[in-house]
Write an enzyme that holds these catalytic residues in place. Structure first.
Site, PDB file in Angstrom:
ATOM      1  CE  LYS A 184      -3.081   3.224   0.929  1.00 46.96           C
ATOM      2  NZ  LYS A 184      -1.920   4.249   0.707  1.00 46.96           N
ATOM      3  N   GLY A 246      -1.703   2.178  13.480  1.00 49.18           N
ATOM      4  CA  GLY A 246      -1.232   1.308  13.545  1.00 49.18           C
ATOM      5  C   GLY A 246      -2.727   0.171  14.348  1.00 49.18           C
ATOM      6  CD  GLU A 265       9.666   2.272  13.402  1.00 45.64           C
ATOM      7  OE1 GLU A 265       9.371   3.830  13.112  1.00 45.64           O
ATOM      8  OE2 GLU A 265      10.465   1.255  12.725  1.00 45.64           O
ATOM      9  CB  CYS A 302      12.091   6.230  13.680  1.00 44.91           C
ATOM     10  SG  CYS A 302      10.814   5.455  12.392  1.00 44.91           S
ATOM     11  CD  GLU A 390       6.503   9.583  17.281  1.00 42.98           C
ATOM     12  OE1 GLU A 390       7.806   9.573  16.609  1.00 42.98           O
ATOM     13  OE2 GLU A 390       5.515   9.149  17.530  1.00 42.98           O
TER      14      GLU A 390
END
Length: 523
Positions: A184, A246, A265, A302, A390
């Site tokens: 995707k 996610g 992740e 990340c 985050e």
């Protein structure tokens, strides 16, 4: 190669009829050609069925043939390097030098997995020979190997248009394992995705593999992404992105009649701990290193450090870090949506108990908001769970602690992370021994006296960690260990020799390392 704006389903270019998009240059706001058409449920179904049809043929390919296929992808990408890098630069605003390095990382990990296939350790062959004379009962002949799971859906990442996208680590490790892949593509860099998808498709054809070994789809993530996660032919998911997206995939995959693993992740603020003796020894160098890591790549790695534990009375460090952030200019972020999300995250930190220490300057391009630095006490941090959310970008929170006990208590309350970093001097050894076991429970990678940005692609790297850093802390998305995500063990008991797969026969035609009757044999 021309960019067509079409998906590729089992080697066939496919025009979608469910909407469209264009890439946007985030540095200029310019809309880029061509228009990319979106596929719908019927196209997802076709790609998944083609992958399922290809699976049994592809998974039985010999190691050398599969390795040569991965090397062919890498060679194809090398041949269009300048074209791919230039398009990625237009679509992401990332510097050309960074993208050239990322291109090398992408081809390098394809070749690393080719070498891993030739080594053969991932088969994990174990043989316990029959013991017909064993008392009180004879022991059967049992042989074990790892087999691929089946077709894998891979979701391209926003922040790594090459290394974590179409032919990135998830795709490379899944193909190495013997799994067909359906990508995707990320809608923020569709032209880059199509160019790389064409390179993979050409390698499929040149290697004589089934067309369904690889497909790439353009469409809405909330629609075709969910369609892929729910499709019965898809047996695993590789994802890099937001925690919200996610966890949505995790819920869909878990709710299926046959639940499947999701290797996602998602979120990490990568805490850095500076211990007292290290701080006293060289606060200015520590401040410079911290701000450099914080602002690297506009904070869009990340592993950028978003949380820093410092001793109270670290005034020289605070002054130096604040001055460095104040003098830093914003860099172009990957998309307008990411830049807006960053600004929303900064606004969320503006409340009682959190002190703004420094704000940098906006960049000269579009979507280049200023870096920011905040400070709070360890007590407020522990009482305010949302301070662990985050903020994707160059923003960080300094947390001041009074002593080792206070520091350990704060670390105990951390969410799962990709990394944790300790800066220590020899006199800090007692504290290190106290907090190291805590951090082992919280993260996938522990660093000493360095900075977390920069992920080495090799055989020992762990790029993973407890939730919400990833959905499964037992795995890694970087390094050769990543292949194990897309395999499962099968035992063969008293199977006649003529029916055993090549990995398990006595003559060992693939020269695999094997554990025989408990003893490791390297070939």
């Amino acid at each position: 190669m021309p960019i067509t704006g079409r998906s590729i389903i089992a080697s066939e270019p496919t025009v979608g009829s469910h909407g469209s998009t264009r890439a946007i240059n985030p540095a200029t706001g310019e809309s880029l050609d061509p228009e990319f058409t979106f596929v719908g449920p019927a196209d997802v179904d076709a790609a998944a069925k083609q992958a399922a049809e290809a699976f049994d043929t592809y998974r039985t390919t010999a190691p050398d043939r599969r390795a040569a296929f991965l090397e062919a992808i890498a060679a194809n990408l090398d041949s269009i390097k300048d074209e791919v890098v230039q398009r990625a630069h237009q679509e992401t605003g990332l510097p050309l030098a960074r993208l050239q390095g990322e291109h090398g990382r992408t081809t390098g990990q394809l070749r690393m997995f080719a070498a891993e296939l030739r080594l053969g350790a991932h088969h994990e062959v174990r043989i316990d020979r029959a013991q017909p004379d064993r008392l009180p009962a004879a022991a059967p002949d049992i042989r074990q190997r790892q087999i691929p799971l089946g077709p894998v859906a891979v979701f391209g990442a926003s922040n790594f248009p090459l290394a974590f996208s179409t032919a990135g680590g998830d795709t490379a490790s899944a193909l190495a394992a013997g799994c067909p892949v359906i990508v995707k593509a990320h809608n923020a860099h569709p032209g880059t995705a199509e160019l790389v998808g064409q390179a993979v498709t050409q390698a499929v054809s040149a290697s004589g593999l089934p067309a369904g070994t690889f497909s790439i789809l353009f469409g809405s993530g909330s629609t075709i992404g969910q369609e892929l996660a729910a499709h019965p032919a898809v047996k695993a998911i590789g994802f890099t992105g937001s925690q919200a997206a996610g966890t949505d995939l995790m819920r869909t995959a878990a709710a299926r009649p046959e639940p499947i693993p999701v290797y996602a992740e998602m979120s990490s603020i990568n805490p850095v701990v500076i211990l007292p003796e290290a701080m006293q020894a060289d606060p200015e160098s520590l401040a410079d290193g911290f701000v450099g890591s914080l602002t690297l790549g506009a904070g869009q790695f990340c592993t950028n450090p978003g949380l820093l534990f410092v001793p109270k009375e670290s005034q020289r460090f605070v002054e130096r870090a604040s001055a460095a952030v104040s003098g830093a200019h914003g860099q172009t972020m990957l998309s307008p949506a990411i830049a807006t999300s960053y600004q929303d995250g900064i606004a969320a930190l503006d409340h009682p108990g959190v002190e703004p220490l420094a704000a940098g300057l906006p960049g000269d391009t579009f979507n280049a908001p200023a870096p920011a630095l905040f400070r709070t006490t360890v007590h407020h941090f522990m009482q305010t769970p949302d301070l662990q959310e985050e903020v994707f970008g160059s923003a960080a929170l300094l947390v001041e602690y009074a002593d080792a006990a206070e520091l350990r208590e704060a670390l105990e309350g951390l969410h799962g992370q990709l990394t944790a970093t300790i800066h220590s001097a020899p006199a800090d050894g007692t504290v290190v021994r106290d907090i190291l076991p805590v951090l082992e429970r919280k993260v996938g990678r522990i660093l000493f006296n360095g900075w977390p940005t920069g992920v080495e692609v090799n055989h020992t790297m762990v790029h993973g960690g407890p939730f919400p850093a990833t959905s499964d802390s037992r795995t890694t998305s970087v390094g050769s260990l990543a292949i194990y995500r897309f395999q499962r063990p099968v035992s063969y008991q008293n199977v006649p020799a003529e029916f055993l797969p090549p990995a398990l026969t006595d003559d060992n035609p693939w020269s695999l390392p094997r554990r025989i009757d408990g003893t490791l044999h390297t070939s």
